[in-house]
Design a protein around this motif. Structure first.
Motif, short mmCIF file in Angstrom:
data_model
loop_
_atom_site.label_atom_id
_atom_site.label_comp_id
_atom_site.label_asym_id
_atom_site.label_seq_id
_atom_site.Cartn_x
_atom_site.Cartn_y
_atom_site.Cartn_z
N GLY A 1 -30.13 26.55 -11.28
CA GLY A 1 -29.32 25.67 -12.15
C GLY A 1 -27.80 26.21 -11.66
N VAL A 2 -26.86 25.39 -12.33
CA VAL A 2 -25.32 25.62 -11.82
C VAL A 2 -24.93 27.01 -12.05
N LYS A 3 -25.18 27.48 -13.47
CA LYS A 3 -24.63 28.82 -13.95
C LYS A 3 -25.37 30.04 -13.18
N ARG A 4 -26.54 30.24 -13.15
CA ARG A 4 -27.21 31.13 -12.65
C ARG A 4 -27.00 31.14 -11.06
N MET A 5 -26.87 30.07 -10.47
CA MET A 5 -26.40 30.12 -9.11
C MET A 5 -25.22 30.44 -8.67
N TYR A 6 -24.32 30.00 -9.54
CA TYR A 6 -22.78 30.39 -9.36
C TYR A 6 -22.48 31.90 -9.69
N LEU A 7 -23.30 32.50 -10.56
CA LEU A 7 -23.15 33.90 -10.91
C LEU A 7 -23.79 34.68 -9.86
N ASP A 8 -25.03 34.15 -9.18
CA ASP A 8 -25.59 34.73 -8.31
C ASP A 8 -24.43 34.84 -6.79
N LEU A 9 -23.95 33.88 -6.56
CA LEU A 9 -23.13 33.68 -5.50
C LEU A 9 -21.91 34.49 -5.54
N LYS A 10 -21.35 34.26 -6.82
CA LYS A 10 -19.92 35.09 -6.92
C LYS A 10 -20.13 36.44 -6.99
N GLN A 11 -21.34 36.99 -7.14
CA GLN A 11 -21.50 38.53 -7.02
C GLN A 11 -21.26 39.00 -5.60
N HIS A 12 -21.59 38.15 -4.31
CA HIS A 12 -21.70 38.65 -3.11
C HIS A 12 -20.47 37.83 -2.01
N TYR A 13 -20.24 36.68 -2.43
CA TYR A 13 -19.35 35.78 -1.66
C TYR A 13 -18.35 35.41 -2.38
N TRP A 14 -17.15 35.00 -1.50
CA TRP A 14 -16.16 34.44 -2.09
C TRP A 14 -15.59 33.20 -1.13
N ARG B 1 -12.86 29.60 -1.52
CA ARG B 1 -12.17 28.52 -2.21
C ARG B 1 -12.92 27.57 -2.82
N LYS B 2 -12.96 27.18 -4.26
CA LYS B 2 -13.61 26.22 -4.94
C LYS B 2 -14.95 26.45 -4.87
N ILE B 3 -15.58 27.68 -4.82
CA ILE B 3 -17.01 28.11 -4.94
C ILE B 3 -17.73 27.42 -6.11
N LYS B 4 -17.33 27.24 -7.10
CA LYS B 4 -17.89 26.65 -8.30
C LYS B 4 -18.29 25.29 -8.13
N LYS B 5 -17.00 24.53 -7.69
CA LYS B 5 -17.00 23.22 -7.40
C LYS B 5 -18.24 22.70 -6.23
N ASP B 6 -18.21 23.50 -5.46
CA ASP B 6 -19.52 23.40 -4.44
C ASP B 6 -20.66 23.64 -4.92
N VAL B 7 -20.73 24.61 -5.78
CA VAL B 7 -22.09 24.59 -6.38
C VAL B 7 -22.60 23.67 -7.42
N VAL B 8 -21.57 23.24 -8.12
CA VAL B 8 -21.72 21.77 -9.12
C VAL B 8 -22.09 20.55 -7.99
N SER B 9 -21.66 20.46 -7.06
CA SER B 9 -21.64 19.20 -6.26
C SER B 9 -23.25 19.63 -5.57
N HIS B 10 -23.63 20.89 -5.17
CA HIS B 10 -24.82 20.96 -4.54
C HIS B 10 -26.16 20.85 -5.34
N ILE B 11 -25.94 21.65 -6.63
CA ILE B 11 -26.82 21.26 -7.67
C ILE B 11 -27.13 19.94 -8.11
N CYS C 1 -29.70 17.77 -6.26
CA CYS C 1 -31.05 18.27 -6.27
C CYS C 1 -31.75 17.49 -7.38
N LEU C 2 -32.93 16.96 -6.97
CA LEU C 2 -33.75 16.20 -8.15
C LEU C 2 -34.56 16.91 -8.97
N ASN C 3 -34.68 18.07 -8.61
CA ASN C 3 -35.49 19.21 -9.31
C ASN C 3 -34.64 19.54 -10.44
N CYS C 4 -33.27 19.89 -10.04
CA CYS C 4 -32.43 20.44 -11.24
C CYS C 4 -31.94 19.39 -12.08
N GLN C 5 -32.37 18.16 -11.83
CA GLN C 5 -31.77 16.94 -12.75
C GLN C 5 -32.46 16.84 -13.96
#
Length: 132
Positions: free
Chosen positions: A100-113, A115-125, A128-132
């Motif tokens: 999901g968006v929140k968990r994936m964003y928090l996981d990525l944010k721990q290790h990577y940076w 620009r616009k990482i949150k926007k990219d996560v929302v777009s990626h999720i 995904c048909l399984n996440c909808q």
């Protein structure tokens, strides 16, 4: 390297037999090498690097291994699909499939940076048909 540092790097040690010899295996992802080799191909990171070298940004450091980090997080260039690869890896990990968006964003944010990482996560999720 102490035991806690190894544990933080996803290593598990079994020291139940004190007379046993402890071997050390070091596994390093090729992803880090790909990031390192392409980090300064991204024009935004190149500007950030120049600013760091002039002493303008204190939160960004360029380590001895020539890896740029912002507040301890690896700066990811927007080249050769590296960000998409990281999205796929994070989204399809064996232990957290479709987080999901929140968990994936928090996981990525721990290790990577980047620009616009949150926007990219929302777009990626959102794709995904399984996440909808």
């Amino acid at each position: 390297m102490d035991v806690r540092a190894l544990a933080n790097r996803f290593m598990r040690l079994d020291v139940s037999e004190p007379s046993q010899i402890l071997d050390c295996v070091v596994a390093q992802s090729s992803l880090l090498e790909r990031i390192k080799s392409r980090q300064f191909d991204d024009p935004h990171l190149l500007v950030l690097k120049d600013t760091v070298q002039l002493g303008g940004v204190k939160e960004v450091v360029i380590e001895d291994e020539a890896i740029m980090r912002l507040q301890g997080r690896i700066c990811i260039p927007n080249v050769n699909g590296l960000r998409e690869l990281i999205h796929e890896e994070t989204h399809s990990l064996r232990y957290s499939i479709h987080p999901g968006v929140k968990r994936m964003y928090l996981d990525l944010k721990q290790h990577y940076w980047w620009r616009k990482i949150k926007k990219d996560v929302v777009s990626h999720i959102s794709q995904c048909l399984n996440c909808q």
